[in-house]
Design an enzyme around this catalytic site. Structure first.
Site, PDB file in Angstrom:
ATOM      1  N   ASP A 143      89.697  48.247   7.472  1.00 27.79           N
ATOM      2  CA  ASP A 143      88.890  49.229   8.217  1.00 27.79           C
ATOM      3  C   ASP A 143      89.310  50.656   7.884  1.00 27.79           C
ATOM      4  O   ASP A 143      90.472  50.904   7.570  1.00 27.79           O
ATOM      5  CB  ASP A 143      89.117  49.122   9.726  1.00 27.79           C
ATOM      6  CG  ASP A 143      89.078  47.730  10.271  1.00 27.79           C
ATOM      7  OD1 ASP A 143      88.273  47.503  11.178  1.00 27.79           O
ATOM      8  OD2 ASP A 143      89.881  46.887   9.842  1.00 27.79           O
ATOM      9  N   GLY A 162      84.785  45.308  18.368  1.00 27.74           N
ATOM     10  CA  GLY A 162      84.212  43.959  18.310  1.00 27.74           C
ATOM     11  C   GLY A 162      83.857  43.532  16.896  1.00 27.74           C
ATOM     12  O   GLY A 162      82.978  42.687  16.691  1.00 27.74           O
TER      13      GLY A 162
END
Lengths: 535, 268
Positions: A305, A192
Site C-alpha cells: 500500500d 477494509g
C-alpha cells in the site's frame, strides 16, 4: 521557537491565557498556521504539511539526557495502541481501540471526559481494531469509528453531536484513520482493503455531517481512467484509506495515499494497472475533483500500500525552487514528486528490494519477471510489511533531511484462489517471512533531492514506529521491542533512551504547557508523557 | 494493508469460552471429510487463498494457531474443525468462511488435517530401547521430558514432552541426523565476545538494539548491554545439538525416533 526552561515566550503566553479557560476553539485559520503555535498539536501530523516536525526546542540535544516520565495514562485497551494525540491549549484528545475517545489534562493526565462508541459484533476486519486519532475543528472533535462511522463530539464534554455511517461494515468497510479537518470539511476514508471494498475518500460538512463529496479511489465507468481493471474487478478492487493525508493551502489540494488492490496476492483476477491503488491522489478540497495521481506500484501483488503520510517540502530540486511531495513507499523505493502536477522527480530504493530493476523516467517501476506470488511461495524483498509501513516519517526543515523507519526483511509470497463474496476476506494468498535470516531495521536519514542516505541508526528488528523531529535538533522514535529513544537529527547519534518493555505501534508527538515542553508516546497499553528533570 | 496485532491471546481466550458455549448448545455433528486428491487440491487452493497469512502456507502458525499438529486444541473433531472454519471464532481475528459451500468447508478442513506433521504410520523402532538410548546419550542434559508426573531434564533444548504430537517420525529422524535443518526459534546458537575479551557460547534468549541475553550450555543466563560487547554472532547454520548420524546405527535411530514419537503429553 526557543523556550527557556520554565520561561515564557509570546507563543506560550498565548497558550497560558487559553489554557486557563480551556477554550478549545480551533478554526481552520489556526490549523493552517499551526507553525505559529508549536505548543499545540492541532492535526494528525502536527501540521498540514505532514512533516511531523515541531518548532519546540526547549528539549534539545544538549539537555535531552534529563528527559524523564512526567505522567502516565493507563488506557486498558487490548488493541494495538496507534493514536497520535492532539493538544489544544492545555487539553489532549486521543483515541483507544476499539471504540474510545478521551480528553485529558496535558499537565497531569487527569481525565476530562470519555466517549465510548457502541460497535457491532459482526465487524469484518483484517488487522485488529486500532484507531489512529481524531481531528478538531472549531469546538468539535471528529472521530472515525471501527464500524465506518464518522462521529462529531463536543470538545469540552465529549457529548455526541452527530453520527453518520460512511459505509456498511457488513461489507468489510471500517475506519482506523485520523480524519483531516480542512476549511469547513472533515476528510476521511474507509479501510477494509482485504474485503474487496471499493475504496473512497469522503468530505463531510463539519457542522451537519452531511456528505459533500466522495472520491472513489477506483475510477468507475465514464472516468477517463476507467479500464485499468479487467472486467468487473474494479468493483471489488479495494484501494482503502489507512493513514491521514496532507493539505497544501496554496493550491487548496489534499494529497492522500491509497492501499493495495484486492485481492492482495492474486493479480490474475484483476489484470491491468489497477488505478488508483497504491497511489497518491491529489484532490481539490472544495470539489473532490482529482488534480493528479501517481501510482507507485502498478498492479501490485505484494500488498505494498501507499499508506504513508505524504510529506510536503518546499525546497530546491537541482538548483530550482520546487514544491515537492516526498514519500518512502512500502515497495522499498523513496520518491520525490512535483507537488503541482504529480510528476516524478527522483526516486531510488531505501531498503533491499528484488522485484524491480529500478524506476524509469516517469517513476514507473521496471518489474523483474517472476516476482509475483506463486502457489509454492516466491522469495521477494521487501516483505509484506514493506520497506516501511504506515508509521509516520518526518522531515526537518532544520536539517533538511527526510527520516523513515525502515524494515529490512524478505518473504515468501503465496498465491491462492480468490473469489469475491460480500463481507468476506478477499486476499488470494499470503506471505511467510524468510525464516532463516536475521531481519533488522533502521532509522534512515535521506536527502530528499536524491534519496541518498545521510546516516542510519540500526535496530535489532524492523521498525514500525513513527518519527518526530524537533527544532531542538532531535529525532524521537521507538523500537517495537520497547525502547523509546532520541537521536541527534543531524548525525543519528543516540542521545537518550527509555526502556519500556512494551510494544510501540504509534509515533511520538510534542507539546508545551505552562512553559514546559512535553513529549508524548503511546507505549503498551498506556500513554507515556516525558518532560525534563529540573537541572 | 495487513499489520500485526499483538493481543491475539486475549481474544483467543474469549474464543475458547465461545467454543465451549457453542459446544454446550449444539449437538455434536459427525462430519466426514473428503479424501480424494481432487478434494485436497481444491482445499489447498482455498486454504492458500484465505488462511495462509495467519496460519502459514504449511500450517505451522504465526499470527494464527499452529495447524500442523495432529491434535488441534480447539478442533479435536473434524466437526469442530469444519464449524470453526464455517463460523469463525467471534472475539478473535479468526473470521467466518460463510462464503464457502459446505463442501468447500470440508475440503479446507481435509487439507488442514493433511497439514499435520505427525506420521500416523507405525514406527518400526522399540520405544523402551529408544528410551535407554535417550538416557545413554545424555539427551536429558538439554531436553525436558515429563516422566512420572515430573518434568525432568535440561533447558538448553526444546521441551520434548509433547513432541510426538507435534512432529512426524520422519521430521524427528531428519532433526537427529541434520539438526540445523529445523532449528527451533528460541534456540539460535549465539556467541558473544565482550569488550574485555571473554567469549560465551549459548542460545539466544533475547536480543534487542541495546541488550543481549544468552543462556550458556550449563543453563546459566547472561545479560549484557551492547556497549559491553565487541561482537554478537547469531549463527543459524549450526545447532547446539550434535548430529547423531555417526553416533547411532540404523536400528538405534529407529528406536530413538520411536521413543520420541511416543511422547504425547497433552498440549497446554
Amino acid at each position: 521557537m526557543r523556550l527557556p526552561l520554565l520561561g515564557l515566550t509570546s507563543g506560550l503566553a498565548l497558550m497560558l491565557a487559553a489554557s486557563a479557560a480551556w477554550a478549545q476553539n480551533v478554526p481552520f485559520s489556526r490549523i493552517v498556521e499551526a507553525q505559529k503555535e508549536p505548543h499545540n498539536w492541532l492535526t494528525y501530523s502536527g501540521n498540514y504539511n505532514g512533516q511531523r516536525h515541531s518548532a519546540l526546542d526547549q528539549i534539545n540535544v544538549s539537555n535531552v539526557k534529563r528527559l524523564k516520565v512526567a505522567w502516565v495514562h493507563h488506557t486498558g485497551t487490548t488493541e494495538s495502541h496507534e493514536t497520535t494525540p492532539l493538544v489544544v491549549d492545555g487539553v489532549m484528545f486521543l483515541t483507544e481501540g476499539p471504540n474510545i475517545v478521551k480528553s485529558l489534562d496535558t499537565r497531569t493526565g487527569n481525565l476530562l471526559w470519555r466517549y465510548e462508541k457502541k460497535i457491532p459484533q459482526d465487524l469484518r476486519l483484517c488487522c485488529g481494531r486500532p484507531n489512529r486519532g481524531v481531528a478538531i475543528l472549531g469546538d468539535t472533535i471528529y472521530y472515525g469509528s471501527i464500524d465506518a462511522h464518522l462521529i462529531a463530539l463536543d470538545a469540552k464534554t465529549g457529548r455526541i453531536k452527530w453520527d453518520v455511517e460512511m459505509a456498511d461494515h457488513k461489507l468489510g468497510y471500517s475506519s482506523t484513520v485520523a480524519p483531516l479537518a480542512v476549511k469547513d470539511k472533515i476528510l476521511i476514508g474507509a479501510a477494509g482493503g482485504e474485503f474487496g471494498i471499493r475504496g473512497f475518500l469522503d468530505a463531510y460538512d463539519a457542522r451537519t455531517g452531511k456528505r459533500v463529496w466522495r472520491f472513489h479511489t477506483i475510477p468507475g465507468p465514464g472516468d477517463p481512467e476507467f479500464g485499468t481493471w479487467e472486467g468487473d474487478s474494479w468493483k471489488t478492487g479495494s484501494a482503502a484509506i489507512w493513514t491521514t493525508g496532507s493539505y497544501d493551502p496554496a493550491t487548496n489540494t489534499t494529497i492522500w495515499g491509497t492501499g493495495n488492490p484486492g485481492p492482495d496476492w492474486n493479480g490474475d483476477v484483476r489484470l491491468g494497472d489497477n488505478l488508483y491503488s497504491c497511489s497518491f491522489i491529489a484532490l481539490d478540497v472544495d470539489t473532490g475533483k482529482k488534480k493528479w495521481h501517481f501510482q507507485f506500484t502498478p498492479h501490485d501483488t505484494h500488498d505494498w500500500d501507499a499508506t504513508q503520510v505524504p510529506v510536503l517540502i518546499d525546497g530546491t530540486f537541482r538548483g530550482a525552487a520546487k514544491k515537492m511531495v516526498a514519500t518512502a513507499n512500502r515497495n522499498a523505493f523513496f520518491y520525490v514528486l512535483d507537488r503541482d502536477n504529480g510528476k516524478f522527480l527522483a526516486g531510488k530504493p531505501f531498503v533491499k528490494q528484488t522485484w524491480a530493476k529500478g524506476l524509469d523516467d516517469s517513476g514507473r517501476p521496471m518489474v523483474i519477471a517472476g516476482t509475483d506470488p506463486t502457489e509454492e511461495g516466491n522469495l521477494v524483498w521487501p516483505s509484506l510489511a514493506g520497506g516501511t509501513n504506515w508509521a509516520s516519517p518526518s522531515y526537518s526543515p532544520q536539517t533538511k533531511l527526510f527520516y523513515v523507519p525502515a524494515r529490512e526483511q524478505g518473504a515468501f509470497y503465496y498465491k491462492g484462489e480468490a473469489e469475491y463474496k460480500p463481507g468476506v476476506i478477499f486476499n488470494g494468498g499470503g506471505q511467510r517471512v524468510k525464516p532463516d535470516e536475521e531481519p533488522y531495521g533502521a532509522i534512515r536519514a535521506l536527502e530528499p533531492e536524491t534519496g541518498n542516505l545521510k546516516w542510519e541508526f540500526k535496530t535489532q528488528i524492523p521498525l514500525n514506529v513513527g518519527i518526530l523531529t524537533t527544532q531542538g535538533g532531535l529525532l524521537f522514535s521507538g523500537i517495537g521491542q520497547g525502547d523509546f529513544f532520541a537521536l541527534n537529527a543531524a548525525t543519528g547519534e543516540l542521545l537518550w533512551r527509555f526502556k519500556t518493555n512494551g510494544p510501540m505501534n504509534s509515533g511520538p508527538m510534542t507539546y508545551a504547557v505552562d512553559g514546559k515542553q512535553y513529549v508524548a508516546m503511546p507505549i503498551g497499553r498506556s500513554l507515556y508523557v516525558f518532560d525534563l528533570m529540573e537541572s | 494493508m495487513w499489520a500485526m496485532n499483538v493481543h491475539r491471546f486475549a481474544r483467543m481466550a474469549l474464543g475458547l469460552l465461545w467454543l465451549a458455549a457453542v459446544a454446550a448448545a449444539q449437538p455434536k455433528e459427525a462430519v466426514k471429510l473428503p479424501d480424494s486428491p481432487e478434494d485436497l487440491a481444491r482445499g489447498k487452493k482455498l486454504y492458500l487463498g484465505s488462511c495462509t497469512y495467519c496460519h502459514g502456507p504449511t500450517g505451522d502458525g504465526g499470527k494464527g494457531a499452529d495447524l500442523s499438529r495432529q491434535e488441534l486444541v480447539q478442533a479435536k473433531t473434524d466437526g469442530d474443525l469444519a464449524r470453526i472454519i464455517e463460523v469463525g471464532i467471534p472475539g478473535t481475528e479468526m473470521p467466518s468462511a460463510w462464503h464457502m459451500t459446505r463442501r468447500e468447508v470440508t475440503q479446507v478442513a481435509a487439507y488442514v488435517r493433511s497439514l499435520a506433521k505427525v506420521d500416523v504410520r507405525a514406527v518400526s523402532g522399540n520405544v523402551a530401547a529408544g528410551k535407554a538410548l535417550y538416557a545413554k546419550h545424555g539427551c536429558a542434559g538439554c531436553h525436558t521430558v515429563k516422566q512420572g508426573g515430573v518434568f525432568t531434564g535440561g533447558y538448553m533444548g526444546p521441551d520434548l514432552s509433547s513432541i510426538g504430537m507435534k512432529r512426524s517420525a520422519s521430521h524427528l529422524r531428519e532433526s537427529l541426523i541434520n539438526p540445523p535443518a529445523s532449528l527451533p526459534e528460541g534456540f539460535v546458537p549465539t556467541r558473544v565476545l565482550t569488550v574485555s575479551g571473554k567469549t560465551i557460547d549459548g542460545v539466544r534468549v533475547h536480543e534487542d538494539t541495546f541488550a543481549v541475553v544468552l543462556r550458556d550450555f550449563a543453563g546459566n543466563n547472561h545479560s549484557y548491554l551492547r556497549k559491553d560487547l565487541k561482537e554478537v554472532t547469531a549463527d543459524r547454520s549450526r545447532s547446539p545439538m550434535p548430529s547423531y548420524q555417526e553416533k547411532l546405527n540404523a536400528t538405534e535411530l529407529d528406536d530413538l525416533v520411536a521413543y520420541l514419537v511416543s511422547l504425547k503429553e497433552p498440549l497446554q
